[in-house]
Write an enzyme that holds these catalytic residues in place. Structure first.
Site, short mmCIF file in Angstrom:
data_model
loop_
_atom_site.label_atom_id
_atom_site.label_comp_id
_atom_site.label_asym_id
_atom_site.label_seq_id
_atom_site.Cartn_x
_atom_site.Cartn_y
_atom_site.Cartn_z
N ARG A 170 0.85 -1.22 0.00
CA ARG A 170 0.00 0.00 0.00
C ARG A 170 0.88 1.26 0.00
NH1 ARG A 170 -2.95 -3.70 -0.69
NH2 ARG A 170 -5.02 -4.04 0.17
N SER A 257 -10.10 -0.50 3.70
CA SER A 257 -9.33 -0.72 4.94
C SER A 257 -8.79 0.62 5.44
CB SER A 257 -8.15 -1.64 4.67
OG SER A 257 -8.59 -2.87 4.16
N GLU A 359 -4.07 4.03 6.70
CA GLU A 359 -3.83 3.79 5.27
C GLU A 359 -4.19 4.96 4.36
OE1 GLU A 359 -3.49 2.70 1.64
OE2 GLU A 359 -5.57 2.29 2.16
N1 EPU Z 1 -10.80 -10.47 10.91
C1 EPU Z 1 -11.43 -10.56 12.14
N2 EPU Z 1 -12.32 -9.56 12.49
C2 EPU Z 1 -12.59 -8.52 11.67
C3 EPU Z 1 -11.94 -8.43 10.42
C4 EPU Z 1 -11.04 -9.43 10.06
O1 EPU Z 1 -11.20 -11.47 12.90
O2 EPU Z 1 -13.39 -7.67 12.04
C5 EPU Z 1 -9.89 -11.55 10.51
C6 EPU Z 1 -10.52 -12.40 9.41
O3 EPU Z 1 -11.31 -13.43 9.93
C7 EPU Z 1 -9.32 -12.95 8.68
C8 EPU Z 1 -8.29 -11.84 8.85
O4 EPU Z 1 -8.73 -11.00 9.91
O5 EPU Z 1 -8.83 -14.10 9.33
C9 EPU Z 1 -8.08 -11.05 7.55
O6 EPU Z 1 -9.31 -10.48 7.10
P1 EPU Z 1 -9.68 -10.33 5.56
O7 EPU Z 1 -9.46 -11.60 4.84
O8 EPU Z 1 -11.03 -9.70 5.48
O9 EPU Z 1 -8.58 -9.35 4.97
P2 EPU Z 1 -7.86 -8.08 5.58
O10 EPU Z 1 -6.45 -8.46 5.93
O11 EPU Z 1 -8.67 -7.50 6.66
C10 EPU Z 1 -6.83 -7.23 3.34
C11 EPU Z 1 -6.74 -5.94 2.57
C12 EPU Z 1 -8.04 -5.71 1.81
C13 EPU Z 1 -8.24 -6.86 0.85
C14 EPU Z 1 -8.28 -8.18 1.63
C15 EPU Z 1 -8.28 -9.38 0.73
C16 EPU Z 1 -5.25 -4.44 3.75
C17 EPU Z 1 -5.12 -3.23 4.62
N3 EPU Z 1 -6.49 -4.83 3.49
O12 EPU Z 1 -7.83 -7.08 4.31
O13 EPU Z 1 -7.88 -4.51 1.06
O14 EPU Z 1 -9.47 -6.70 0.13
O15 EPU Z 1 -7.08 -8.31 2.45
O16 EPU Z 1 -7.06 -9.48 0.04
O17 EPU Z 1 -4.25 -4.97 3.32
C18 EPU Z 1 -8.20 -2.15 1.15
O18 EPU Z 1 -6.98 -2.03 1.09
O19 EPU Z 1 -8.96 -1.15 1.22
C19 EPU Z 1 -8.80 -3.48 1.20
C20 EPU Z 1 -10.10 -3.67 1.37
#
Ligand code: EPU
Length: 363
Positions: A170, A257, A359
């Site tokens: 990012r 995010s 971010e």
């Molecule tokens: N989780 C929780 N509680 C929550 C949210 C997440 O326990 O409220 C856990 C989920 O269960 C999972 C882990 O955290 O085990 C990761 O969650 P998720 O797969 O939703 O992905 P993320 O790491 O939260 C990132 C990117 C997203 C992207 C997704 C999929 C960043 C900052 N965010 O989110 O990007 O869509 O992976 O690749 O890297 C963005 O940048 O705006 C964005 C949406």
């Protein structure tokens, strides 16, 4: 100032519909930039050099904490085309003002796969390299060829390849400021507020292979019994996954995010696991670990909480949302969003010893 007949210039204009958080704020001057010649026209204005400048794409990675003084440049450069093919890739070019998701769909419909995992990310093509957007195992830098930009001080048009963009998680050269430099603009350390991206070129693989490493996508593959999915199928799955857990900014204001997923050393990770064995963590190739910021925020009890009209999204704690409009007709202020963000940072720091990094750009 900036009253040129050929170019659309607005004064004291609302930015509420131009930022995906839908925060109410005004721009002193808003210029619609449709080509490099618009920028060259602006450079001839006597007030230009002294004005502060802000380049606006889709406004989907921005928190407005007040009115914007100076000039907001709204990038509206259009166009999508196959530029050439190489032995390995289709080189496809798009104007910076094109809508990202519509462009992804266009590439797939024309038989150029590779961007499907990044479907439905809000914003424009020109904003995509700024924060090196990414989702479901693919980042913009994996499909990037080069871009053209214009130096807002000199009007010089220059091209950058991937190495020159200094992509990180990012992150890119466009997110960093640099001290005034006398050298060529692209040789300095940062291009924040100094360059406007005009066009971006992508290298989309002729020998395409699906990227299905993310659990959410492997689950979709099993559910659909498709073990050799097409790029369009993956596009549909990514859209379905995102719609199920992320708010549509057209309906609920947000910037995706709000924090980056932090990286920690192996020792720090062991320490955090000792505090909470359930912490979601992923090993990185360099031996460090990435933690899920959404999980950390969730573990601190923030999911569903609010400060004024700014809230933590119920289905994904990493996303802050605008719960407005309220009784005053306006929704969350940038101040409420930042108060909430700081409170989250403090509680995650107190519990896990990690300072989450914001971010979006805060203006
Ligand atoms: N989780 C929780 N509680 C929550 C949210 C997440 O326990 O409220 C856990 C989920 O269960 C999972 C882990 O955290 O085990 C990761 O969650 P998720 O797969 O939703 O992905 P993320 O790491 O939260 C990132 C990117 C997203 C992207 C997704 C999929 C960043 C900052 N965010 O989110 O990007 O869509 O992976 O690749 O890297 C963005 O940048 O705006 C964005 C949406």
């Amino acid at each position: 100032m900036f009253d040129n007949g050929a170019m659309l210039v607005e004064k004291n204009t609302s930015l509420q519909a131009l930022n995906s958080f839908h925060i109410a704020a005004r721009a002193q001057t808003l210029v619609h930039v449709t080509s490099e010649s618009d920028v060259l026209t602006l450079l001839r204005e006597p007030d230009w050099a002294a004005s502060s400048k802000w380049v606006l794409g889709g406004g989907s990675n921005l928190v407005l904490t007040g009115d914007v003084k100076g000039v907001v440049l709204k990038v509206e450069v259009t166009g999508r085309r196959l530029l050439r093919t190489t032995a390995k890739d289709f080189i496809v070019e798009a104007g910076a003002g094109e809508n990202w998701h519509a462009f992804v769909l266009w590439t797939l419909e024309h038989g150029y796969p590779g961007l499907e995992n990044m479907a439905l990310i809000p914003g424009t093509v020109g904003a995509a390299p700024v924060q090196n957007i990414g989702a479901y195992g693919v980042e913009l830098q994996d499909r990037f060829d080069s871009l053209d930009a214009i130096d807002l001080d000199t009007g010089q048009i220059f091209s950058l390849n991937a190495a020159q963009c200094a992509f990180g998680y990012r992150d890119s050269i466009f997110k960093h400021s640099s001290a005034a430099s006398s050298g060529a603009v692209h040789q300095s350390l940062g291009l924040k507020d100094r360059a406007l991206i005009l066009r971006v070129r992508f290298a989309l693989p002729k020998l395409w292979k699906p990227t299905l490493g993310y659990a959410d996508l492997s689950k979709k593959m099993l559910e659909n019994g498709a073990n050799q999915p097409t790029a369009l199928q993956i596009f549909d799955w990514v859209c379905a996954i995102r719609r199920s857990k992320l708010p549509d900014p057209e309906v609920i204001g947000n910037v995706g995010s709000f924090f980056k997923n932090p990286s920690v050393s192996a020792e720090q990770c062991v320490d955090i696991i000792a505090r909470d064995p359930k912490v979601v963590h992923y090993a990185l190739p360099d031996g460090s670990f990435k933690l899920a910021a959404g999980w950390l925020i969730d573990a601190c009890g923030w999911r569903g909480k609010s400060v004024g009209q700014a809230g933590v999204y119920e289905k994904q704690a990493l996303v802050l949302v605008n719960r407005g409009p309220g009784i005053d007709g306006f929704g969350a202020t940038g101040g409420e969003v930042m108060t909430l963000a700081k409170a989250i940072q403090t509680s995650v720091y107190e519990r896990f010893g990690i300072m989450l990094e914001i971010e979006p750009a805060v203006l």
